[in-house]
Design an enzyme around this catalytic site. Structure first.
Site, PDB file in Angstrom:
ATOM      1  N   ASN A 205       0.854  -1.193   0.000  1.00  0.00           N
ATOM      2  CA  ASN A 205       0.000   0.000   0.000  1.00  0.00           C
ATOM      3  C   ASN A 205       0.886   1.239   0.000  1.00  0.00           C
ATOM      4  O   ASN A 205       2.113   1.142   0.016  1.00  0.00           O
ATOM      5  CB  ASN A 205      -0.954  -0.029   1.206  1.00  0.00           C
ATOM      6  CG  ASN A 205      -0.201  -0.115   2.505  1.00  0.00           C
ATOM      7  OD1 ASN A 205       0.541   0.790   2.863  1.00  0.00           O
ATOM      8  ND2 ASN A 205      -0.356  -1.231   3.217  1.00  0.00           N
ATOM      9  N   ASP A 274      -4.137  -6.158   4.844  1.00  0.00           N
ATOM     10  CA  ASP A 274      -5.214  -6.985   5.388  1.00  0.00           C
ATOM     11  C   ASP A 274      -5.230  -8.374   4.763  1.00  0.00           C
ATOM     12  O   ASP A 274      -5.773  -9.315   5.328  1.00  0.00           O
ATOM     13  CB  ASP A 274      -6.571  -6.310   5.129  1.00  0.00           C
ATOM     14  CG  ASP A 274      -6.760  -5.109   6.044  1.00  0.00           C
ATOM     15  OD1 ASP A 274      -6.392  -5.219   7.231  1.00  0.00           O
ATOM     16  OD2 ASP A 274      -7.257  -4.071   5.572  1.00  0.00           O
ATOM     17  N   LYS A 284       9.027 -17.030 -10.863  1.00  0.00           N
ATOM     18  CA  LYS A 284       8.275 -15.888 -11.391  1.00  0.00           C
ATOM     19  C   LYS A 284       7.084 -16.376 -12.233  1.00  0.00           C
ATOM     20  O   LYS A 284       7.264 -17.244 -13.097  1.00  0.00           O
ATOM     21  CB  LYS A 284       9.211 -15.025 -12.248  1.00  0.00           C
ATOM     22  CG  LYS A 284       8.585 -13.744 -12.688  1.00  0.00           C
ATOM     23  CD  LYS A 284       9.489 -12.988 -13.648  1.00  0.00           C
ATOM     24  CE  LYS A 284       8.656 -12.005 -14.442  1.00  0.00           C
ATOM     25  NZ  LYS A 284       9.303 -11.594 -15.670  1.00  0.00           N
ATOM     26  N   PHE A 317      -4.666   3.593  14.615  1.00  0.00           N
ATOM     27  CA  PHE A 317      -4.997   4.580  13.591  1.00  0.00           C
ATOM     28  C   PHE A 317      -6.153   4.028  12.759  1.00  0.00           C
ATOM     29  O   PHE A 317      -6.237   2.820  12.557  1.00  0.00           O
ATOM     30  CB  PHE A 317      -3.796   4.843  12.672  1.00  0.00           C
ATOM     31  CG  PHE A 317      -2.818   5.827  13.252  1.00  0.00           C
ATOM     32  CD1 PHE A 317      -2.026   5.477  14.333  1.00  0.00           C
ATOM     33  CD2 PHE A 317      -2.712   7.106  12.728  1.00  0.00           C
ATOM     34  CE1 PHE A 317      -1.141   6.387  14.889  1.00  0.00           C
ATOM     35  CE2 PHE A 317      -1.824   8.026  13.262  1.00  0.00           C
ATOM     36  CZ  PHE A 317      -1.042   7.666  14.351  1.00  0.00           C
ATOM     37  N   LYS A 331     -13.882   0.580  15.237  1.00  0.00           N
ATOM     38  CA  LYS A 331     -12.549  -0.062  15.274  1.00  0.00           C
ATOM     39  C   LYS A 331     -11.974   0.034  16.688  1.00  0.00           C
ATOM     40  O   LYS A 331     -11.363  -0.902  17.181  1.00  0.00           O
ATOM     41  CB  LYS A 331     -11.605   0.598  14.266  1.00  0.00           C
ATOM     42  CG  LYS A 331     -11.926   0.246  12.816  1.00  0.00           C
ATOM     43  CD  LYS A 331     -10.970   0.929  11.847  1.00  0.00           C
ATOM     44  CE  LYS A 331     -11.442   0.709  10.405  1.00  0.00           C
ATOM     45  NZ  LYS A 331     -10.666   1.450   9.416  1.00  0.00           N
ATOM     46  N   LYS A 335     -11.157  -3.361  18.735  1.00  0.00           N
ATOM     47  CA  LYS A 335      -9.751  -3.706  19.008  1.00  0.00           C
ATOM     48  C   LYS A 335      -9.359  -3.394  20.460  1.00  0.00           C
ATOM     49  O   LYS A 335      -8.199  -3.521  20.822  1.00  0.00           O
ATOM     50  CB  LYS A 335      -8.838  -2.966  18.012  1.00  0.00           C
ATOM     51  CG  LYS A 335      -9.202  -3.327  16.552  1.00  0.00           C
ATOM     52  CD  LYS A 335      -8.308  -2.709  15.519  1.00  0.00           C
ATOM     53  CE  LYS A 335      -8.939  -2.832  14.130  1.00  0.00           C
ATOM     54  NZ  LYS A 335      -8.012  -3.059  13.053  1.00  0.00           N
TER      55      LYS A 335
HETATM   56  N1  CTP Z   1      -4.234  -3.171  11.886  1.00  0.00           N
HETATM   57  C1  CTP Z   1      -3.554  -4.262  12.371  1.00  0.00           C
HETATM   58  N2  CTP Z   1      -3.547  -5.428  11.661  1.00  0.00           N
HETATM   59  C2  CTP Z   1      -4.192  -5.518  10.488  1.00  0.00           C
HETATM   60  C3  CTP Z   1      -4.892  -4.416   9.984  1.00  0.00           C
HETATM   61  C4  CTP Z   1      -4.892  -3.238  10.710  1.00  0.00           C
HETATM   62  O1  CTP Z   1      -2.947  -4.181  13.441  1.00  0.00           O
HETATM   63  N3  CTP Z   1      -4.155  -6.665   9.818  1.00  0.00           N
HETATM   64  C5  CTP Z   1      -4.235  -1.932  12.694  1.00  0.00           C
HETATM   65  C6  CTP Z   1      -3.650  -0.724  11.966  1.00  0.00           C
HETATM   66  O2  CTP Z   1      -2.267  -0.608  12.241  1.00  0.00           O
HETATM   67  C7  CTP Z   1      -4.431   0.433  12.559  1.00  0.00           C
HETATM   68  C8  CTP Z   1      -5.775  -0.190  12.895  1.00  0.00           C
HETATM   69  O3  CTP Z   1      -5.576  -1.597  12.942  1.00  0.00           O
HETATM   70  O4  CTP Z   1      -3.842   0.913  13.768  1.00  0.00           O
HETATM   71  C9  CTP Z   1      -6.878   0.133  11.905  1.00  0.00           C
HETATM   72  O5  CTP Z   1      -6.460  -0.154  10.605  1.00  0.00           O
HETATM   73  P1  CTP Z   1      -7.363   0.204   9.337  1.00  0.00           P
HETATM   74  O6  CTP Z   1      -6.643  -0.199   8.103  1.00  0.00           O
HETATM   75  O7  CTP Z   1      -7.864   1.602   9.441  1.00  0.00           O
HETATM   76  O8  CTP Z   1      -8.625  -0.689   9.580  1.00  0.00           O
HETATM   77  P2  CTP Z   1      -8.897  -2.211   9.464  1.00  0.00           P
HETATM   78  O9  CTP Z   1      -9.094  -2.740  10.838  1.00  0.00           O
HETATM   79  O10 CTP Z   1      -7.837  -2.886   8.635  1.00  0.00           O
HETATM   80  O11 CTP Z   1     -10.294  -2.225   8.710  1.00  0.00           O
HETATM   81  P3  CTP Z   1     -10.650  -1.737   7.212  1.00  0.00           P
HETATM   82  O12 CTP Z   1      -9.430  -2.026   6.372  1.00  0.00           O
HETATM   83  O13 CTP Z   1     -11.809  -2.585   6.856  1.00  0.00           O
HETATM   84  O14 CTP Z   1     -10.990  -0.279   7.277  1.00  0.00           O
END
Ligand code: CTP
Length: 397
Positions: A205, A274, A284, A317, A331, A335
């Site tokens: 990303n 994610d 490859k 975040f 969230k 969490k």
């Molecule tokens: N996070 C994490 N592990 C993951 C995904 C996210 O620890 N696999 C943490 C990120 O570092 C951030 C928080 O969860 O502090 C929220 O991440 P965000 O990407 O905003 O949300 P998600 O929980 O991944 O949900 P979505 O992508 O559906 O918005």
């Protein structure tokens, strides 16, 4: 500005690196400091006082007999004494208390924090007497920045180059920052993770890591013990921070769990992937007209540590397209966080890869505070202030 209204005394001794003192003075002044300069006679053989007068807007002091009390009054009104460059001769004199020039007199009269940036040939730096005197000065509370290793002015390679100017300025900022986070162990995650598809391709990303690195820097300046777990970024970790480099989300998870027992606070600024490919091709992959990729969900690291939160402070975040307070609040609950930092990643001046951010802080009591556009280092300061408040509210454990 980081050094607003701070009076800094800059001592310059006779080394080729004296030319860099101009840049040091300018950068300190750019951060709001009022810089006064004292130069040794040898320093004036390398650069003229006039140059430093022009940069600082203050008279440069060189002569012990020009004013009967300047060697007392200037140190008395200064909050930091930086000696950069500091030659072997000056270091040895400071350690012995010899006061045969204005700089050394000011040193004896000065009672505040001191920062020394040595500069000399590597043979001189490794000489027993210089080493001993540096040890003595350190013991008496003097801080050192550098010297760095690399090519020296004389054409040789080794340790003795004056530290880089940004590192000297950072050390000055740190020396003047109150250590209100001393005793805290803060784990910060930053940057993206990358999930390999085959030996050459990966999913990732746009995270630059700037927000997490800013939190690590701000926490370090304030005296915390900082562990920075970073995905791949082009950023340099702040001096004094324990850096753990990872690539995949699974590696970040392992590193976070490994460092969790010691952490009194976790700030999860990383943009963790994610999903990752269900399998990684060993060779490859050949191109095809249409290709599909099977993905599996990665562990939500923050949710996992939320379930074993204990008494530590957890801050996450929420990267949202738009200021979606409701989704960020969900969230936070899901969490088990103390606070979530909502940032709108759809804006150019906020979120991924920007130096600035616009955030809304949401805490577990439901308090919602919106902030205007700020530098990421300022956002980091606000997050750490909040962390301290939650810590105090929980009885300062
Ligand atoms: N996070 C994490 N592990 C993951 C995904 C996210 O620890 N696999 C943490 C990120 O570092 C951030 C928080 O969860 O502090 C929220 O991440 P965000 O990407 O905003 O949300 P998600 O929980 O991944 O949900 P979505 O992508 O559906 O918005």
């Amino acid at each position: 500005m980081l050094l607003d209204k701070r009076n800094i005394l800059l001592g310059v001794s006779g080394s080729i690196a004296a030319c860099k003192s101009v840049d040091i003075a300018r950068r300190l002044a750019d951060e709001g400091a009022d810089v006064s300069v004292v130069m040794t006679g040898a320093a004036q053989r390398f650069i003229t006082p006039y140059l430093l007068e022009a940069v600082t807007g203050n008279p440069v002091h060189t002569d012990i007999f020009s004013d009967p009390f300047v060697h007392i009054n200037l140190p008395k009104s200064s909050q930091l004494f930086i000696i950069a460059p500091a030659t072997a001769n000056t270091i040895n004199k400071l350690s012995a208390g010899i006061a045969d020039n204005l700089l050394c007199n000011m040193w004896l009269a000065y009672e505040g924090p001191v920062l020394i940036a040595p500069a000399m040939n590597y043979r001189m730096y490794r000489s027993g007497i210089v080493k001993k005197n540096i040890r003595e000065l350190r013991k008496s509370g003097v801080q050192f920045v550098g010297p760095a290793t690399g090519s020296l002015a004389c054409g040789e390679e080794g340790t003795g180059r004056m530290a880089d100017v940004p590192d000297i300025v950072e050390a000055a900022v740190s020396a003047l920052t109150p250590k209100d986070l001393a005793g805290h162990h803060i784990m910060v995650t930053a940057g993206p993770t990358i999930e390999p598809i085959d030996p050459v391709r990966f999913i990732s990303n746009r995270s630059s890591g700037k927000m997490g690195y800013a939190v690590a820097l701000a926490a370090k300046r304030r005296g915390a013990d900082v562990t920075l777990i970073s995905g791949p970024t082009s950023l340099r970790a702040p001096e004094g921070v324990t850096l753990v480099r990872v690539e995949k989300a699974s590696e970040m998870e392992a590193a976070v769990l490994d460092h969790l027992p010691k952490a009194t606070c976790v700030i999860m600024a990383a943009a963790v992937s994610d999903f990752s490919p269900s399998s990684i091709a060993r060779v490859k992959l050949r191109k095809r007209d249409v290709m599909s990729l099977n993905l599996k969900k990665n562990t939500d690291i923050l949710k996992k540590i939320g379930s074993r939160k204990g008494r530590r402070i957890l801050i996450g975040f929420a990267a949202e397209s738009g200021m979606d307070v409701r989704s960020a609040g969900e969230k936070l609950k899901e969490k088990n966080l103390d606070m979530i930092v909502l940032n709108d990643i759809s804006r150019k001046d906020a979120g991924f890869d920007a130096d600035t951010n616009i955030v809304t802080l949401i805490d577990r009591k439901g308090d919602i505070t919106e902030y205007p556009l700020m530098k990421k280092i300022e956002v980091a300061g606000i997050i750490l202030d909040r962390m301290l408040q939650y810590h105090a509210a929980a009885g300062g454990r």
